[in-house]
Design an enzyme around this catalytic site. Structure first.
Site, mmCIF file in Angstrom:
data_model
loop_
_atom_site.group_PDB
_atom_site.id
_atom_site.type_symbol
_atom_site.label_atom_id
_atom_site.label_comp_id
_atom_site.label_asym_id
_atom_site.label_seq_id
_atom_site.Cartn_x
_atom_site.Cartn_y
_atom_site.Cartn_z
ATOM 1 N N ARG A 127 0.978 -1.214 -0.121
ATOM 2 C CA ARG A 127 -0.104 0.093 -0.143
ATOM 3 C C ARG A 127 0.790 1.318 -0.001
ATOM 4 O O ARG A 127 1.820 1.356 0.761
ATOM 5 C CB ARG A 127 -0.873 -0.089 1.135
ATOM 6 C CG ARG A 127 -1.636 1.335 1.434
ATOM 7 C CD ARG A 127 -2.701 1.356 2.298
ATOM 8 N NE ARG A 127 -2.462 0.629 3.734
ATOM 9 C CZ ARG A 127 -3.553 0.193 4.608
ATOM 10 N NH1 ARG A 127 -4.748 0.635 4.185
ATOM 11 N NH2 ARG A 127 -3.366 -0.186 5.730
ATOM 12 N N ARG A 160 2.791 3.649 5.025
ATOM 13 C CA ARG A 160 2.587 4.099 6.546
ATOM 14 C C ARG A 160 3.515 3.080 7.344
ATOM 15 O O ARG A 160 4.008 2.128 6.924
ATOM 16 C CB ARG A 160 1.236 3.598 6.854
ATOM 17 C CG ARG A 160 0.241 4.403 6.980
ATOM 18 C CD ARG A 160 -1.139 4.215 6.649
ATOM 19 N NE ARG A 160 -1.659 3.313 7.654
ATOM 20 C CZ ARG A 160 -2.523 2.451 7.858
ATOM 21 N NH1 ARG A 160 -3.627 2.884 7.043
ATOM 22 N NH2 ARG A 160 -2.783 1.929 9.075
HETATM 23 P P1 ADP Z 1 -8.308 -0.704 4.540
HETATM 24 O O1 ADP Z 1 -8.798 0.763 4.631
HETATM 25 O O2 ADP Z 1 -9.301 -1.624 4.600
HETATM 26 O O3 ADP Z 1 -7.141 -0.948 5.367
HETATM 27 P P2 ADP Z 1 -7.296 0.034 1.691
HETATM 28 O O4 ADP Z 1 -8.437 0.600 0.946
HETATM 29 O O5 ADP Z 1 -6.230 1.026 2.223
HETATM 30 O O6 ADP Z 1 -7.676 -0.961 3.147
HETATM 31 O O7 ADP Z 1 -6.511 -0.984 0.799
HETATM 32 C C1 ADP Z 1 -5.543 -1.625 1.232
HETATM 33 C C2 ADP Z 1 -4.283 -2.089 -0.038
HETATM 34 O O8 ADP Z 1 -5.128 -2.809 -1.016
HETATM 35 C C3 ADP Z 1 -4.247 -0.775 -0.891
HETATM 36 O O9 ADP Z 1 -3.112 -0.749 -1.499
HETATM 37 C C4 ADP Z 1 -5.322 -0.891 -1.818
HETATM 38 O O10 ADP Z 1 -4.672 -0.257 -3.071
HETATM 39 C C5 ADP Z 1 -5.234 -2.408 -2.185
HETATM 40 N N1 ADP Z 1 -6.635 -2.929 -2.429
HETATM 41 C C6 ADP Z 1 -7.748 -2.435 -2.239
HETATM 42 N N2 ADP Z 1 -8.770 -3.167 -2.869
HETATM 43 C C7 ADP Z 1 -8.066 -4.258 -3.427
HETATM 44 C C8 ADP Z 1 -8.475 -5.244 -4.324
HETATM 45 N N3 ADP Z 1 -10.082 -5.586 -4.437
HETATM 46 N N4 ADP Z 1 -7.938 -6.180 -4.702
HETATM 47 C C9 ADP Z 1 -6.521 -5.854 -4.697
HETATM 48 N N5 ADP Z 1 -6.091 -4.672 -3.886
HETATM 49 C C10 ADP Z 1 -6.802 -3.946 -3.247
HETATM 50 P P1 ADP Z 2 -6.191 -0.340 8.635
HETATM 51 O O1 ADP Z 2 -7.577 -0.638 8.089
HETATM 52 O O2 ADP Z 2 -5.353 -0.753 7.701
HETATM 53 O O3 ADP Z 2 -6.016 -1.549 9.793
HETATM 54 P P2 ADP Z 2 -6.542 1.993 9.843
HETATM 55 O O4 ADP Z 2 -6.045 3.287 9.432
HETATM 56 O O5 ADP Z 2 -8.092 1.939 10.114
HETATM 57 O O6 ADP Z 2 -5.792 0.748 9.374
HETATM 58 O O7 ADP Z 2 -5.974 2.040 11.472
HETATM 59 C C1 ADP Z 2 -4.873 2.230 11.762
HETATM 60 C C2 ADP Z 2 -4.467 2.156 13.195
HETATM 61 O O8 ADP Z 2 -5.302 2.916 14.083
HETATM 62 C C3 ADP Z 2 -5.108 0.467 14.017
HETATM 63 O O9 ADP Z 2 -4.134 -0.481 13.805
HETATM 64 C C4 ADP Z 2 -5.499 0.744 15.455
HETATM 65 O O10 ADP Z 2 -4.250 1.207 16.119
HETATM 66 C C5 ADP Z 2 -5.698 2.362 15.295
HETATM 67 N N1 ADP Z 2 -7.422 2.421 15.079
HETATM 68 C C6 ADP Z 2 -8.012 2.867 14.022
HETATM 69 N N2 ADP Z 2 -9.523 2.931 14.231
HETATM 70 C C7 ADP Z 2 -9.327 2.219 15.343
HETATM 71 C C8 ADP Z 2 -10.751 2.053 16.234
HETATM 72 N N3 ADP Z 2 -11.736 2.104 15.860
HETATM 73 N N4 ADP Z 2 -10.318 1.562 17.465
HETATM 74 C C9 ADP Z 2 -9.156 1.259 17.965
HETATM 75 N N5 ADP Z 2 -8.061 1.641 17.185
HETATM 76 C C10 ADP Z 2 -8.148 2.080 16.070
#
Ligand code: ADP
Ligand code: ADP
Ligand code: ZN
Length: 215
Positions: A127, A160
């Site tokens: 990502r 990140r």
């Molecule tokens: P989340 O918010 O659930 O953590 P993201 O939308 O940031 O997930 O997506 C995580 C990573 O996966 C990003 O690098 C994104 O471009 C990629 N990604 C998102 N959807 C897909 C998919 N359907 N297939 C492959 N890669 C994806």
């Molecule tokens: P991802 O979907 O890739 O896990 P997020 O950006 O949603 O990433 O979250 C990143 C980090 O922020 C999590 O690993 C956690 O430490 C914290 N976080 C985000 N949302 C929450 C929540 N609703 N409750 C507790 N921790 C959270």
């Protein structure tokens, strides 16, 4: 329309949320993004959250709930909102219910983006995001127009600090132990819609989401 997007880290919540909010004109509320802003500004809340985020653990409920409560009552949420990454524990879900109830609001849809663990690690480590416009890329699955270049023209994509293999294991563990019970919680209220995302492109997933909303 008040929507919750549930799913493991890297499931594609942010990617889909950005498209859904364009379609239905509601704000996206991402607790991860809000926490990262607080960390970068080095606020008291940010400093408290950082240690948990760096380790891939959930930030304590009290910290996150406070953030969301304030945000939900800003005027742009009057006609709906899309929660991305909140709630993540049963306690957060229960508090959200009672806060909404007091305001005579309720959740309309909970969409679970279900993606297998083995696909998550690759998604997370590849990502990249644009610090200027927030666009989300993947080095293999959703490539930027050129190396390190965003469609908005900004040069320099971010990776990140918590998007590494070691932290992902902890984040997946936290997801399975603390967040996945929410699918049963919302199933009981008849709100849960599950979309299997494993092996599907972002476009395919978005098509399925639109079908859910009959859009
Ligand atoms: P989340 O918010 O659930 O953590 P993201 O939308 O940031 O997930 O997506 C995580 C990573 O996966 C990003 O690098 C994104 O471009 C990629 N990604 C998102 N959807 C897909 C998919 N359907 N297939 C492959 N890669 C994806
Ligand atoms: P991802 O979907 O890739 O896990 P997020 O950006 O949603 O990433 O979250 C990143 C980090 O922020 C999590 O690993 C956690 O430490 C914290 N976080 C985000 N949302 C929450 C929540 N609703 N409750 C507790 N921790 C959270
Ligand atoms: Zn950009």
């Amino acid at each position: 329309m008040n929507i919750i997007l549930l799913g493991p880290p890297g499931a594609g919540k942010g990617t889909q949320a950005k498209q859904i909010v364009d379609l239905v004109s509601i704000p996206q509320i991402s607790t991860g993004d809000m926490l990262r802003v607080a960390v970068n500004k080095e606020t008291k809340l940010g400093l408290e959250a950082k240690q948990f985020m760096d380790n891939g653990q959930l930030v304590p409920d009290s910290v996150v709930i406070g953030l969301v409560k304030e945000r939900l009552f800003e005027s742009d949420c009057d006609n709906g909102f899309m929660l991305d990454g909140f709630p993540r524990t049963v306690k957060q879900a229960e508090t959200l219910d009672s806060v909404l109830k007091e305001a005579s609001k309720h959740i309309d849809y909970v969409i679970l983006l279900d993606v297998d663990d083995n696909e998550i690690v690759e998604r997370i480590t590849g990502r990249r995001t644009c610090p200027k416009c927030g666009a989300i890329y993947h080095l293999k699955y959703n490539k930027p127009p050129a190396e390190d270049l965003c469609n908005c023209g900004h040069k320099g994509l971010s990776h990140r600090a918590d998007d590494n293999k070691e932290t992902v294991i902890n984040r997946l563990d936290a997801y399975h132990k603390q967040t996945s019970p929410l699918s049963d919680y919302y199933r009981e209220f008849n709100l849960l819609k599950t979309i299997k995302g494993t092996g599907k492109s972002p476009v395919q997933v978005f098509e399925e989401i639109k079908e859910l909303f009959s859009l």
